[in-house]
Scaffold this motif. Structure first.
Motif, PDB file in Angstrom:
ATOM      1  N   SER A   1     -18.453 -15.588   4.765  1.00 19.56           N
ATOM      2  CA  SER A   1     -17.389 -16.204   3.965  1.00 19.56           C
ATOM      3  C   SER A   1     -16.018 -15.780   4.487  1.00 19.56           C
ATOM      4  CB  SER A   1     -17.536 -15.799   2.500  1.00 19.56           C
ATOM      5  OG  SER A   1     -17.420 -14.397   2.390  1.00 19.56           O
ATOM      6  N   LEU A   2     -15.003 -16.487   4.063  1.00 20.18           N
ATOM      7  CA  LEU A   2     -13.640 -16.157   4.499  1.00 20.18           C
ATOM      8  C   LEU A   2     -13.185 -14.905   3.755  1.00 20.18           C
ATOM      9  CD1 LEU A   2     -11.392 -17.373   6.325  1.00 20.18           C
ATOM     10  CD2 LEU A   2     -10.376 -18.291   4.235  1.00 20.18           C
ATOM     11  N   GLU A   3     -12.844 -13.887   4.519  1.00 19.04           N
ATOM     12  CA  GLU A   3     -12.465 -12.596   3.932  1.00 19.04           C
ATOM     13  C   GLU A   3     -11.124 -12.130   4.484  1.00 19.04           C
ATOM     14  OE1 GLU A   3     -16.902 -10.527   3.593  1.00 19.04           O
ATOM     15  OE2 GLU A   3     -15.607 -10.023   5.271  1.00 19.04           O
ATOM     16  N   ARG A   4     -10.577 -11.130   3.762  1.00 18.90           N
ATOM     17  CA  ARG A   4      -9.406 -10.407   4.274  1.00 18.90           C
ATOM     18  C   ARG A   4      -9.752  -8.928   4.319  1.00 18.90           C
ATOM     19  NH1 ARG A   4      -3.998 -13.104   1.488  1.00 18.90           N
ATOM     20  NH2 ARG A   4      -4.065 -15.004   2.744  1.00 18.90           N
ATOM     21  N   THR A   5      -9.213  -8.230   5.302  1.00 21.73           N
ATOM     22  CA  THR A   5      -9.445  -6.799   5.428  1.00 21.73           C
ATOM     23  C   THR A   5      -8.150  -6.115   5.834  1.00 21.73           C
ATOM     24  OG1 THR A   5     -10.930  -5.137   6.395  1.00 21.73           O
ATOM     25  CG2 THR A   5     -10.191  -6.892   7.871  1.00 21.73           C
ATOM     26  N   LEU A   6      -8.024  -4.832   5.478  1.00 21.26           N
ATOM     27  CA  LEU A   6      -6.836  -4.087   5.881  1.00 21.26           C
ATOM     28  C   LEU A   6      -7.113  -3.324   7.170  1.00 21.26           C
ATOM     29  CD1 LEU A   6      -3.897  -3.281   4.683  1.00 21.26           C
ATOM     30  CD2 LEU A   6      -4.919  -1.029   4.857  1.00 21.26           C
ATOM     31  N   SER A   7      -6.183  -3.420   8.088  1.00 21.78           N
ATOM     32  CA  SER A   7      -6.265  -2.731   9.376  1.00 21.78           C
ATOM     33  C   SER A   7      -5.017  -1.880   9.552  1.00 21.78           C
ATOM     34  CB  SER A   7      -6.345  -3.793  10.484  1.00 21.78           C
ATOM     35  OG  SER A   7      -5.970  -3.253  11.738  1.00 21.78           O
ATOM     36  N   ASN A  80     -16.132 -13.378   7.696  1.00 20.12           N
ATOM     37  CA  ASN A  80     -16.708 -12.024   7.736  1.00 20.12           C
ATOM     38  C   ASN A  80     -15.737 -11.013   8.363  1.00 20.12           C
ATOM     39  OD1 ASN A  80     -19.200 -12.979   6.660  1.00 20.12           O
ATOM     40  ND2 ASN A  80     -19.691 -13.792   8.681  1.00 20.12           N
ATOM     41  N   ALA A  81     -14.482 -11.115   7.974  1.00 23.02           N
ATOM     42  CA  ALA A  81     -13.433 -10.307   8.607  1.00 23.02           C
ATOM     43  C   ALA A  81     -13.705  -8.803   8.501  1.00 23.02           C
ATOM     44  CB  ALA A  81     -12.075 -10.635   7.976  1.00 23.02           C
ATOM     45  N   ILE A  82     -14.308  -8.364   7.393  1.00 19.14           N
ATOM     46  CA  ILE A  82     -14.500  -6.918   7.201  1.00 19.14           C
ATOM     47  C   ILE A  82     -15.465  -6.371   8.254  1.00 19.14           C
ATOM     48  CG2 ILE A  82     -15.314  -5.140   5.596  1.00 19.14           C
ATOM     49  CD1 ILE A  82     -14.419  -7.162   3.307  1.00 19.14           C
ATOM     50  N   ALA A  83     -16.627  -7.004   8.367  1.00 12.38           N
ATOM     51  CA  ALA A  83     -17.627  -6.551   9.347  1.00 12.38           C
ATOM     52  C   ALA A  83     -17.161  -6.815  10.774  1.00 12.38           C
ATOM     53  CB  ALA A  83     -18.959  -7.254   9.093  1.00 12.38           C
ATOM     54  N   ARG A  84     -16.527  -7.955  10.978  1.00  9.95           N
ATOM     55  CA  ARG A  84     -16.077  -8.295  12.335  1.00  9.95           C
ATOM     56  C   ARG A  84     -15.065  -7.258  12.837  1.00  9.95           C
ATOM     57  NH1 ARG A  84     -15.190 -14.556  13.707  1.00  9.95           N
ATOM     58  NH2 ARG A  84     -17.346 -14.503  13.016  1.00  9.95           N
ATOM     59  N   ASN A  85     -14.145  -6.868  11.964  1.00 12.37           N
ATOM     60  CA  ASN A  85     -13.167  -5.857  12.372  1.00 12.37           C
ATOM     61  C   ASN A  85     -13.862  -4.527  12.664  1.00 12.37           C
ATOM     62  OD1 ASN A  85     -10.569  -4.656  12.810  1.00 12.37           O
ATOM     63  ND2 ASN A  85     -10.683  -3.812  10.729  1.00 12.37           N
ATOM     64  N   ARG A  86     -14.880  -4.185  11.877  1.00 13.76           N
ATOM     65  CA  ARG A  86     -15.585  -2.920  12.113  1.00 13.76           C
ATOM     66  C   ARG A  86     -16.346  -2.955  13.438  1.00 13.76           C
ATOM     67  NH1 ARG A  86     -15.128   0.594   8.193  1.00 13.76           N
ATOM     68  NH2 ARG A  86     -17.046   1.735   8.607  1.00 13.76           N
ATOM     69  N   GLU A  87     -16.870  -4.127  13.787  1.00 10.56           N
ATOM     70  CA  GLU A  87     -17.518  -4.258  15.102  1.00 10.56           C
ATOM     71  C   GLU A  87     -16.506  -4.066  16.227  1.00 10.56           C
ATOM     72  OE1 GLU A  87     -20.628  -7.643  13.512  1.00 10.56           O
ATOM     73  OE2 GLU A  87     -19.381  -8.124  15.267  1.00 10.56           O
ATOM     74  N   LEU A  88     -15.332  -4.669  16.061  1.00  9.57           N
ATOM     75  CA  LEU A  88     -14.296  -4.538  17.097  1.00  9.57           C
ATOM     76  C   LEU A  88     -13.848  -3.086  17.242  1.00  9.57           C
ATOM     77  CD1 LEU A  88     -11.903  -7.545  16.319  1.00  9.57           C
ATOM     78  CD2 LEU A  88     -13.550  -7.393  18.194  1.00  9.57           C
ATOM     79  N   MET A  89     -13.771  -2.361  16.114  1.00  6.95           N
ATOM     80  CA  MET A  89     -13.285  -0.974  16.152  1.00  6.95           C
ATOM     81  C   MET A  89     -14.280  -0.044  16.826  1.00  6.95           C
ATOM     82  SD  MET A  89     -11.336  -0.229  12.556  1.00  6.95           S
ATOM     83  CE  MET A  89     -12.795  -0.390  11.546  1.00  6.95           C
ATOM     84  N   GLY A  90     -15.583  -0.212  16.528  1.00 14.92           N
ATOM     85  CA  GLY A  90     -16.591   0.732  16.996  1.00 14.92           C
ATOM     86  C   GLY A  90     -16.705   1.916  16.051  1.00 14.92           C
ATOM     87  N   ALA A  91     -17.593   2.843  16.372  1.00 12.96           N
ATOM     88  CA  ALA A  91     -17.878   3.970  15.488  1.00 12.96           C
ATOM     89  C   ALA A  91     -16.643   4.836  15.255  1.00 12.96           C
ATOM     90  CB  ALA A  91     -19.004   4.812  16.074  1.00 12.96           C
ATOM     91  N   THR A  92     -16.598   5.482  14.077  1.00  9.29           N
ATOM     92  CA  THR A  92     -15.466   6.331  13.682  1.00  9.29           C
ATOM     93  C   THR A  92     -15.144   7.377  14.747  1.00  9.29           C
ATOM     94  OG1 THR A  92     -16.085   6.048  11.362  1.00  9.29           O
ATOM     95  CG2 THR A  92     -14.619   7.885  11.873  1.00  9.29           C
TER      96      THR A  92
END
Ligand code: CMP
Length: 134
Positions: A1-7, A80-92
């Protein structure tokens, strides 16, 4: 779904002059920057933002790092902006981050790890409101 996430692009990545390179990764992944501002966080703002980590042993170092220089704060919007951004970032921890991720390419340590991204829908809502209001 269309999401927003904070970066947040953290002080280490701002100092490395890679805001543009990181924005390009967001854009190429279909994430749209719908709000953004650069800020020097106050101690109170950083402590409030990371309040869920207040009891963790790394809290003090995390806050010191986040106020050590300017950060770039943005709202990303997309499927799926939340998960997509986390994929782009990689592990903590950049040591564990997959090749080609932002943290693998730009981060030096678990504290100086280049970027923050919301970890779920509720967090995203709260974190966006924290920096951008309703
Ligand atoms: P971030 O996604 O901004 O959320 C909290 C931050 O705390 C995290 O990225 C790391 O930069 C930092 N941190 C330092 N040590 C740890 C740890 N042991 N586990 C999780 N986060 C840590």
């Amino acid at each position: 779904s269309l999401e927003r996430t904070l970066s947040i692009i953290k002080p280490d990545a701002v100092a490395k002059n890679v805001i543009g390179e990181i924005y390009t990764r967001f854009e190429k992944a279909g994430l749209k920057i719908v709000a953004a501002r650069m800020a020097q966080l106050s101690r109170e703002e950083a402590e409030g933002f990371y309040a869920v980590h207040r009891e963790r042993p790394f809290f003090g170092a995390l806050v010191e790092f986040m106020i050590s220089g300017p950060v770039m704060i943005q709202v990303l919007e997309g499927e799926n902006a939340i998960a997509r951004n986390r994929e782009l970032m990689g592990a903590t921890n950049p040591k564990d981050a997959a090749p080609g991720t932002i943290r693998a390419d730009f981060a030096d340590s678990i504290d100086a790890n280049a970027v923050h991204g919301s970890d779920g829908a509720d967090t995203a809502k709260n974190e966006i409101a924290y920096f951008f209001g309703a």
